[in-house]
Scaffold this motif. Structure first.
Motif, PDB file in Angstrom:
ATOM      1  N   TRP A  18       0.850  -1.592  -0.264  1.00 11.13           N
ATOM      2  CA  TRP A  18       0.074   0.046  -0.090  1.00 11.13           C
ATOM      3  C   TRP A  18       1.034   0.928  -0.021  1.00 11.13           C
ATOM      4  O   TRP A  18       0.733   2.185  -0.750  1.00 11.13           O
ATOM      5  N   ARG A  19       2.248   0.915   0.732  1.00 11.95           N
ATOM      6  CA  ARG A  19       3.007   2.104   0.980  1.00 11.95           C
ATOM      7  C   ARG A  19       3.205   2.938  -0.433  1.00 11.95           C
ATOM      8  O   ARG A  19       3.405   3.888  -0.983  1.00 11.95           O
ATOM      9  N   LYS A  20       3.810   1.759  -1.297  1.00  5.86           N
ATOM     10  CA  LYS A  20       4.243   2.070  -2.507  1.00  5.86           C
ATOM     11  C   LYS A  20       3.268   2.689  -3.240  1.00  5.86           C
ATOM     12  O   LYS A  20       3.459   3.796  -4.708  1.00  5.86           O
ATOM     13  N   ASP A  21       1.799   1.623  -3.663  1.00  7.92           N
ATOM     14  CA  ASP A  21       0.911   2.553  -5.032  1.00  7.92           C
ATOM     15  C   ASP A  21       0.425   4.188  -3.791  1.00  7.92           C
ATOM     16  O   ASP A  21       0.157   4.946  -4.698  1.00  7.92           O
ATOM     17  N   ALA A  26       0.001  10.128  -4.838  1.00 10.71           N
ATOM     18  CA  ALA A  26       0.745  11.222  -4.233  1.00 10.71           C
ATOM     19  C   ALA A  26       1.598  11.784  -5.776  1.00 10.71           C
ATOM     20  O   ALA A  26       1.357  13.016  -5.878  1.00 10.71           O
ATOM     21  N   ASP A  27       2.099  11.303  -5.969  1.00 11.06           N
ATOM     22  CA  ASP A  27       2.291  11.421  -7.759  1.00 11.06           C
ATOM     23  C   ASP A  27       1.546  12.452  -8.246  1.00 11.06           C
ATOM     24  O   ASP A  27       2.016  13.109  -9.199  1.00 11.06           O
ATOM     25  N   PHE A  28       0.858  11.523  -8.805  1.00 13.68           N
ATOM     26  CA  PHE A  28      -0.572  11.556  -9.723  1.00 13.68           C
ATOM     27  C   PHE A  28      -0.996  12.776  -8.894  1.00 13.68           C
ATOM     28  O   PHE A  28      -0.944  14.629  -9.696  1.00 13.68           O
ATOM     29  N   ALA A  29      -1.119  13.529  -7.832  1.00 14.02           N
ATOM     30  CA  ALA A  29      -1.891  14.343  -6.965  1.00 14.02           C
ATOM     31  C   ALA A  29      -1.549  15.177  -7.529  1.00 14.02           C
ATOM     32  O   ALA A  29      -1.900  16.794  -7.676  1.00 14.02           O
ATOM     33  N   ALA A  41      -2.453  13.616   5.033  1.00 17.19           N
ATOM     34  CA  ALA A  41      -2.535  13.664   6.327  1.00 17.19           C
ATOM     35  C   ALA A  41      -2.443  11.194   7.267  1.00 17.19           C
ATOM     36  O   ALA A  41      -1.611  11.735   8.184  1.00 17.19           O
ATOM     37  N   ALA A  42      -2.469  11.061   6.200  1.00 18.45           N
ATOM     38  CA  ALA A  42      -2.441   9.768   6.428  1.00 18.45           C
ATOM     39  C   ALA A  42      -1.328   9.064   6.200  1.00 18.45           C
ATOM     40  O   ALA A  42      -0.597   7.655   6.770  1.00 18.45           O
ATOM     41  N   VAL A  43      -0.368   9.746   4.774  1.00 18.62           N
ATOM     42  CA  VAL A  43       0.501   9.251   4.609  1.00 18.62           C
ATOM     43  C   VAL A  43       1.449   8.772   5.681  1.00 18.62           C
ATOM     44  O   VAL A  43       2.134   7.923   6.233  1.00 18.62           O
ATOM     45  N   PRO A  44       1.977   9.536   7.027  1.00 14.52           N
ATOM     46  CA  PRO A  44       2.705   9.558   7.938  1.00 14.52           C
ATOM     47  C   PRO A  44       2.278   8.325   9.121  1.00 14.52           C
ATOM     48  O   PRO A  44       3.465   7.596   9.343  1.00 14.52           O
TER      49      PRO A  44
END
Length: 65
Positions: A18-21, A26-29, A41-44
Motif C-alpha cells: 500500500w505504501r508503494k501505491d 501522491a505523484d499523480f495528485a 494526513a494519513a501518509v505518515p
C-alpha cells in the motif's frame, strides 16, 4: 480484523504494498496540482507503521486501538 486486533491472518492489502501505491497516488495528485489534505494526513501513519516493522500486516493495522 479490528475487533480481533489481528491483521496477519487475513491480509487483503499489506502495508508495504500500500505504501508503494500511495507514492503513485501522491505523484499523480501533485502532477494535477490537486490538494489532498486527508491523504496527506494519513501518509505518515502508514510510513510509521511500516518503519515499525508492521509492513506485512494488513492496511487496517494503522487503525487506532
Amino acid at each position: 480484523m479490528l475487533i480481533a486486533d489481528n491483521y496477519t491472518q487475513i491480509r487483503t492489502m499489506p502495508l508495504e504494498l500500500w505504501r508503494k501505491d500511495m507514492q503513485a497516488f501522491a505523484d499523480f495528485a501533485n502532477s494535477m496540482t490537486c490538494p489532498t489534505p486527508m491523504f496527506s494526513a494519513a501518509v505518515p501513519l502508514f510510513n510509521a507503521a511500516v518503519a515499525s516493522g508492521y509492513g506485512e500486516q494488513d492496511t487496517a493495522a494503522v487503525a487506532p486501538s
